[in-house]
Design a protein around this motif. Sequence first.
Motif, PDB file in Angstrom:
ATOM      1  N   TYR A  19       7.397   3.124  -7.366  1.00 43.49           N
ATOM      2  CA  TYR A  19       7.812   2.139  -6.374  1.00 43.49           C
ATOM      3  C   TYR A  19       7.484   2.594  -4.958  1.00 43.49           C
ATOM      4  CZ  TYR A  19      11.577   5.049  -4.578  1.00 43.49           C
ATOM      5  OH  TYR A  19      12.271   6.044  -3.957  1.00 43.49           O
ATOM      6  N   GLU A  21       9.396   1.181  -1.039  1.00 41.54           N
ATOM      7  CA  GLU A  21      10.357   0.249  -0.439  1.00 41.54           C
ATOM      8  C   GLU A  21      10.397   0.507   1.063  1.00 41.54           C
ATOM      9  OE1 GLU A  21      12.552  -2.581   0.376  1.00 41.54           O
ATOM     10  OE2 GLU A  21      12.486  -2.319  -1.800  1.00 41.54           O
ATOM     11  N   PRO A  24      15.011  -0.261   2.631  1.00 38.03           N
ATOM     12  CA  PRO A  24      15.968   0.178   1.610  1.00 38.03           C
ATOM     13  C   PRO A  24      17.372  -0.379   1.771  1.00 38.03           C
ATOM     14  CG  PRO A  24      15.417   1.976   3.088  1.00 38.03           C
ATOM     15  CD  PRO A  24      14.523   0.836   3.447  1.00 38.03           C
ATOM     16  N   ALA A  29      16.586  -4.322  -2.616  1.00 37.49           N
ATOM     17  CA  ALA A  29      15.748  -3.132  -2.433  1.00 37.49           C
ATOM     18  C   ALA A  29      15.551  -2.395  -3.753  1.00 37.49           C
ATOM     19  CB  ALA A  29      16.384  -2.186  -1.416  1.00 37.49           C
ATOM     20  N   TYR A  30      14.365  -1.826  -3.925  1.00 35.96           N
ATOM     21  CA  TYR A  30      14.022  -1.063  -5.116  1.00 35.96           C
ATOM     22  C   TYR A  30      14.180   0.422  -4.876  1.00 35.96           C
ATOM     23  CZ  TYR A  30      11.818  -5.314  -6.873  1.00 35.96           C
ATOM     24  OH  TYR A  30      11.583  -6.587  -7.301  1.00 35.96           O
ATOM     25  N   SER A  31      14.422   1.131  -5.960  1.00 29.06           N
ATOM     26  CA  SER A  31      14.351   2.583  -5.972  1.00 29.06           C
ATOM     27  C   SER A  31      13.795   2.964  -7.338  1.00 29.06           C
ATOM     28  CB  SER A  31      15.718   3.223  -5.734  1.00 29.06           C
ATOM     29  OG  SER A  31      16.599   2.877  -6.781  1.00 29.06           O
ATOM     30  N   ASP A  35       8.238   7.735  -5.827  1.00 29.19           N
ATOM     31  CA  ASP A  35       8.062   6.957  -4.604  1.00 29.19           C
ATOM     32  C   ASP A  35       6.608   7.081  -4.156  1.00 29.19           C
ATOM     33  OD1 ASP A  35       8.290   5.627  -2.204  1.00 29.19           O
ATOM     34  OD2 ASP A  35       9.833   6.948  -1.385  1.00 29.19           O
ATOM     35  N   CYS A 140       6.546  -5.571   1.595  1.00 24.47           N
ATOM     36  CA  CYS A 140       7.565  -4.569   1.919  1.00 24.47           C
ATOM     37  C   CYS A 140       7.936  -3.704   0.726  1.00 24.47           C
ATOM     38  CB  CYS A 140       8.811  -5.242   2.491  1.00 24.47           C
ATOM     39  SG  CYS A 140       9.670  -6.305   1.318  1.00 24.47           S
ATOM     40  N   ASP A 141       7.377  -4.008  -0.480  1.00 25.18           N
ATOM     41  CA  ASP A 141       7.787  -3.234  -1.649  1.00 25.18           C
ATOM     42  C   ASP A 141       6.801  -3.356  -2.799  1.00 25.18           C
ATOM     43  OD1 ASP A 141       8.233  -5.806  -2.633  1.00 25.18           O
ATOM     44  OD2 ASP A 141      10.397  -5.652  -2.558  1.00 25.18           O
ATOM     45  N   TRP A 143       7.059  -2.265  -7.315  1.00 26.06           N
ATOM     46  CA  TRP A 143       7.870  -1.648  -8.367  1.00 26.06           C
ATOM     47  C   TRP A 143       7.231  -1.928  -9.717  1.00 26.06           C
ATOM     48  CZ3 TRP A 143      11.731  -1.798 -12.272  1.00 26.06           C
ATOM     49  CH2 TRP A 143      12.670  -0.773 -12.208  1.00 26.06           C
TER      50      TRP A 143
END
Length: 170
Positions: A19, A21, A24, A29-31, A35, A140-141, A143
């Motif tokens: 992912y 992000e 956050p 938001a992803y985690s 990263d 913005c992200d 995943w």
Amino acid sequence: WRNSGFDDSSWSTGAAPFYYENDPGRSTAYSGNTDLTDMDGGYSCIFMRRTFVVTNAAQIPQLELTALSDDGFIAWINGTEVTRFNMPSGNIPYNGSSSPALSEPVPLQQDGLADPQSYLHDGTNVIAIQAFNSSKGNSCDFWIWATLATSSTVTWADVGISEFMATNAT
């Protein structure tokens, strides 16, 4: 890179989900475990592959690929495309992108993969996934997490794609 004979020894390894992000603090938001801090503005997709062993492919009536992907992916088993999510048709290059981003939270994708005897074989097999963002620098992200399973009584029941070989093409 989609076939079992490909030499991926120079690829980096990491634990899924993969992912990045940029916000956050937002509610969606992803985690994850790996990263991809250089993805935003650097590249729009990653390549992942994982080998697994099947002892009797004829006993497997169906497979299921379950994935969570923001924004899209294409999956192959032993070089045969088995599913795609939020992707345009055709061969997508290393610098391509997914179809437009979906509203978040992105839904879990569950695909029944019929007729596995046409692409599985006894011995070592490989699942390969090319996961895409909708934009190289205007998102913005990103995943991706996936797992491959069968309800059959063969000696393996789940290929948790948690330690993929991954690389990016820049």
